[in-house]
Scaffold this motif. Structure first.
Motif, PDB file in Angstrom:
ATOM      1  N   SER A  56       0.942  -1.152  -0.072  1.00 48.03           N
ATOM      2  CA  SER A  56      -0.116  -0.071   0.105  1.00 48.03           C
ATOM      3  C   SER A  56       0.922   1.094   0.121  1.00 48.03           C
ATOM      4  O   SER A  56       1.886   1.131   0.330  1.00 48.03           O
ATOM      5  N   MET A  57       0.310   2.280  -0.327  1.00 45.70           N
ATOM      6  CA  MET A  57       1.110   3.491  -0.585  1.00 45.70           C
ATOM      7  C   MET A  57      -0.038   4.769  -0.383  1.00 45.70           C
ATOM      8  O   MET A  57      -1.261   4.490  -0.560  1.00 45.70           O
ATOM      9  N   ASN A  58       0.441   5.696  -0.031  1.00 44.15           N
ATOM     10  CA  ASN A  58      -0.491   6.996   0.262  1.00 44.15           C
ATOM     11  C   ASN A  58      -0.324   8.139  -1.115  1.00 44.15           C
ATOM     12  O   ASN A  58       0.917   8.296  -1.533  1.00 44.15           O
ATOM     13  N   LEU A  59      -1.549   8.486  -1.554  1.00 44.39           N
ATOM     14  CA  LEU A  59      -1.332   9.427  -2.485  1.00 44.39           C
ATOM     15  C   LEU A  59      -1.699  10.808  -1.808  1.00 44.39           C
ATOM     16  O   LEU A  59      -2.536  10.958  -1.041  1.00 44.39           O
ATOM     17  N   CYS A  60      -0.776  11.736  -2.013  1.00 43.22           N
ATOM     18  CA  CYS A  60      -0.718  12.972  -1.291  1.00 43.22           C
ATOM     19  C   CYS A  60      -0.781  14.194  -2.167  1.00 43.22           C
ATOM     20  O   CYS A  60      -0.384  14.094  -3.183  1.00 43.22           O
ATOM     21  N   GLY A  61      -1.353  15.078  -1.660  1.00 47.13           N
ATOM     22  CA  GLY A  61      -1.442  16.657  -2.471  1.00 47.13           C
ATOM     23  C   GLY A  61      -0.021  17.064  -2.295  1.00 47.13           C
ATOM     24  O   GLY A  61       0.674  17.295  -1.238  1.00 47.13           O
ATOM     25  N   GLY A  62       0.343  17.474  -3.547  1.00 52.82           N
ATOM     26  CA  GLY A  62       1.692  18.344  -3.727  1.00 52.82           C
ATOM     27  C   GLY A  62       2.811  17.252  -3.252  1.00 52.82           C
ATOM     28  O   GLY A  62       2.651  16.123  -3.623  1.00 52.82           O
ATOM     29  N   GLU A  63       3.949  17.770  -2.787  1.00 48.21           N
ATOM     30  CA  GLU A  63       5.157  16.903  -2.338  1.00 48.21           C
ATOM     31  C   GLU A  63       5.054  16.449  -1.126  1.00 48.21           C
ATOM     32  O   GLU A  63       6.038  15.683  -0.557  1.00 48.21           O
ATOM     33  N   ASP A  64       4.303  17.022  -0.225  1.00 48.26           N
ATOM     34  CA  ASP A  64       4.235  16.813   1.135  1.00 48.26           C
ATOM     35  C   ASP A  64       3.712  15.478   1.475  1.00 48.26           C
ATOM     36  O   ASP A  64       2.465  15.056   1.481  1.00 48.26           O
ATOM     37  N   ALA A  65       4.420  14.546   2.016  1.00 47.40           N
ATOM     38  CA  ALA A  65       3.662  13.195   2.437  1.00 47.40           C
ATOM     39  C   ALA A  65       2.838  13.286   3.429  1.00 47.40           C
ATOM     40  O   ALA A  65       2.235  12.200   3.914  1.00 47.40           O
ATOM     41  N   LYS A  66       2.785  14.586   4.245  1.00 47.18           N
ATOM     42  CA  LYS A  66       2.002  14.662   5.410  1.00 47.18           C
ATOM     43  C   LYS A  66       0.272  14.896   4.971  1.00 47.18           C
ATOM     44  O   LYS A  66      -0.447  14.801   5.726  1.00 47.18           O
ATOM     45  N   ASN A  67       0.382  15.625   3.799  1.00 46.78           N
ATOM     46  CA  ASN A  67      -0.829  15.807   3.053  1.00 46.78           C
ATOM     47  C   ASN A  67      -1.403  14.634   2.428  1.00 46.78           C
ATOM     48  O   ASN A  67      -1.840  14.569   1.122  1.00 46.78           O
TER      49      ASN A  67
END
Length: 155
Positions: A56-67
């Motif tokens: 699994s992976m996270n699709l994030c807004g912009g380049e910020d992994a926390k978003n």
């Protein structure tokens, strides 16, 4: 009635094929909205994962992994879970949990492991969903080997 009279009765197209599409920025500034119940994605997204969670992976807004916007899960095809069944592919969730509803799924058109198969299938929720049903609409993707595959912008 002669050929010229028939031609004059035909309706002119509302646009000319030589016209360029509207400017993307102008459309956004003009308050363009969609009726989607899922919201929209930002213009820039990035994919972030962890070595401990290889499926699994996270699709994030912009380049910020926390978003974090939503979860992307890899499916090997061995579980047989819908909608991909025995196909390898990916699942896009409407949230950060594997229990969240599916936004879309994409995988090989044929069941089983098919390396380098250019044909795929995409599953999307129907435009008029039934809350009591898990039915998904399907869209086949066809590509010629050696050619670039372009996904529809609706994904």
């Amino acid at each position: 009635m002669g050929p010229q009279d028939q031609k004059s009765n035909q309706k002119e197209p509302e646009y000319q094929e030589s016209e360029a599409p509207p400017n993307y920025e102008e459309v956004l500034q003009g308050g363009f909205t969609t009726s989607s119940r899922y919201g929209s994605l930002p213009s820039t997204v990035s994919l972030h994962g962890q070595w401990t969670k290889l499926k699994s992976m996270n699709l994030c807004g912009g380049e910020d992994a926390k978003n974090r916007l939503c979860l992307i899960e890899m499916q090997t095809g061995y579980s047989g879970k819908p909608p991909l069944g025995m196909r390898t592919g990916i699942l896009l969730r409407n949230g950060m949990s594997s229990k969240d509803p599916l936004l879309a799924a994409a995988g090989d058109e044929a069941c089983g492991l098919h390396a380098f198969n250019p044909d795929g299938i995409v599953f999307l929720p129907p435009l008029d969903p039934d809350p009591k049903s898990d039915r998904m609409d399907t869209e086949l993707l066809r590509a010629e080997p050696g050619q670039t595959m372009v996904l529809p912008s609706t994904l």
